[in-house]
Design a protein around this motif. Structure first.
Motif, PDB file in Angstrom:
ATOM      1  N   LEU A   5       0.849  -1.182   0.000  1.00  0.00           N
ATOM      2  CA  LEU A   5       0.000   0.000   0.000  1.00  0.00           C
ATOM      3  C   LEU A   5       0.888   1.237   0.000  1.00  0.00           C
ATOM      4  O   LEU A   5       1.736   1.395   0.877  1.00  0.00           O
ATOM      5  N   VAL A   6       0.687   2.083  -0.960  1.00  0.00           N
ATOM      6  CA  VAL A   6       1.402   3.348  -1.042  1.00  0.00           C
ATOM      7  C   VAL A   6       0.413   4.433  -0.640  1.00  0.00           C
ATOM      8  O   VAL A   6      -0.648   4.565  -1.257  1.00  0.00           O
ATOM      9  N   LEU A   7       0.748   5.190   0.394  1.00  0.00           N
ATOM     10  CA  LEU A   7      -0.186   6.187   0.904  1.00  0.00           C
ATOM     11  C   LEU A   7      -0.016   7.521   0.186  1.00  0.00           C
ATOM     12  O   LEU A   7       1.066   8.108   0.178  1.00  0.00           O
ATOM     13  N   VAL A 131      -1.606   2.532  -5.092  1.00  0.00           N
ATOM     14  CA  VAL A 131      -1.609   3.806  -4.386  1.00  0.00           C
ATOM     15  C   VAL A 131      -2.995   3.991  -3.781  1.00  0.00           C
ATOM     16  O   VAL A 131      -3.999   4.012  -4.492  1.00  0.00           O
ATOM     17  N   ALA A 132      -3.030   4.114  -2.464  1.00  0.00           N
ATOM     18  CA  ALA A 132      -4.272   4.377  -1.735  1.00  0.00           C
ATOM     19  C   ALA A 132      -4.487   5.888  -1.745  1.00  0.00           C
ATOM     20  O   ALA A 132      -3.664   6.631  -1.224  1.00  0.00           O
ATOM     21  N   LEU A 141      -3.350   7.349 -14.127  1.00  0.00           N
ATOM     22  CA  LEU A 141      -2.788   7.538 -15.464  1.00  0.00           C
ATOM     23  C   LEU A 141      -1.382   6.956 -15.554  1.00  0.00           C
ATOM     24  O   LEU A 141      -0.906   6.642 -16.644  1.00  0.00           O
ATOM     25  N   PHE A 142      -0.722   6.804 -14.394  1.00  0.00           N
ATOM     26  CA  PHE A 142       0.679   6.392 -14.364  1.00  0.00           C
ATOM     27  C   PHE A 142       0.925   5.070 -13.636  1.00  0.00           C
ATOM     28  O   PHE A 142       1.799   4.309 -14.038  1.00  0.00           O
ATOM     29  N   VAL A 143       0.193   4.839 -12.564  1.00  0.00           N
ATOM     30  CA  VAL A 143       0.419   3.655 -11.726  1.00  0.00           C
ATOM     31  C   VAL A 143      -0.916   3.164 -11.165  1.00  0.00           C
ATOM     32  O   VAL A 143      -1.898   3.916 -11.154  1.00  0.00           O
ATOM     33  N   PRO A 144      -0.971   1.921 -10.668  1.00  0.00           N
ATOM     34  CA  PRO A 144      -2.220   1.431 -10.074  1.00  0.00           C
ATOM     35  C   PRO A 144      -2.632   2.276  -8.871  1.00  0.00           C
ATOM     36  O   PRO A 144      -1.815   2.596  -8.011  1.00  0.00           O
TER      37      PRO A 144
END
Length: 151
Positions: A5-7, A131-132, A141-144
């Motif tokens: 999880l990326v905050l 990305v949360a 547009l760039f990453v999940p």
């Protein structure tokens, strides 16, 4: 494998709100459950910067200290900005504008592009993280990316 999880700034900011604010309490419980399940959490430096500058402006010292402590509590949680990340951010920014999909004002720093580039330049495979956020349309547009409440 559990995704990392990326905050983004929306859930990260909620974590450092005062207790008894329902969205903040919900976000803290959401994160507690993920951490208890062994999910890794990443705080990109650009997101840390975005939140920390606001906490400093508001003179919220305790929240700012809590942010710094949380970001550095686990080795690898804090993802620093690198030159390669910033170079990639410039490329992503230019490409999105050429394709007619800008994610910020032309004069804005465009934190979403820097966040995405940090992850990609660090070598994360797109299948390894999400990305949360509350800003899915720009980041995806760039990453999940997904709304934090749905993860």
């Amino acid at each position: 494998m559990k995704p990392v999880l990326v905050l983004d700034s929306s859930p990260l900011g909620l974590l450092f709100q005062k207790p008894k604010i329902k969205p903040a309490d919900d976000c803290r419980e959401w994160l507690r459950q993920h951490l208890a399940a062994g999910v890794s959490v990443i705080v990109p430096e650009i997101v840390h910067y975005e939140l920390r500058r606001e906490l400093l402006r508001l003179n919220r010292t305790a929240a700012e200290n809590a942010l710094v402590n949380f970001s550095h509590a686990v080795v690898g949680r804090y993802l620093p900005i690198t030159t390669s990340g910033m170079d990639l951010a410039a490329e992503l920014w230019a490409k999105s504008r050429r394709q007619g999909s800008p994610t910020a004002d032309p004069h804005a720093l465009d934190i979403d592009v820097i966040l995405a580039a940090q992850l990609l330049a660090a070598g994360f495979d797109r299948s390894e993280f999400v990305v949360a956020t509350s800003n899915v349309s720009h980041i995806s547009l760039f990453v999940p990316a997904a709304p934090w409440e749905t993860l």
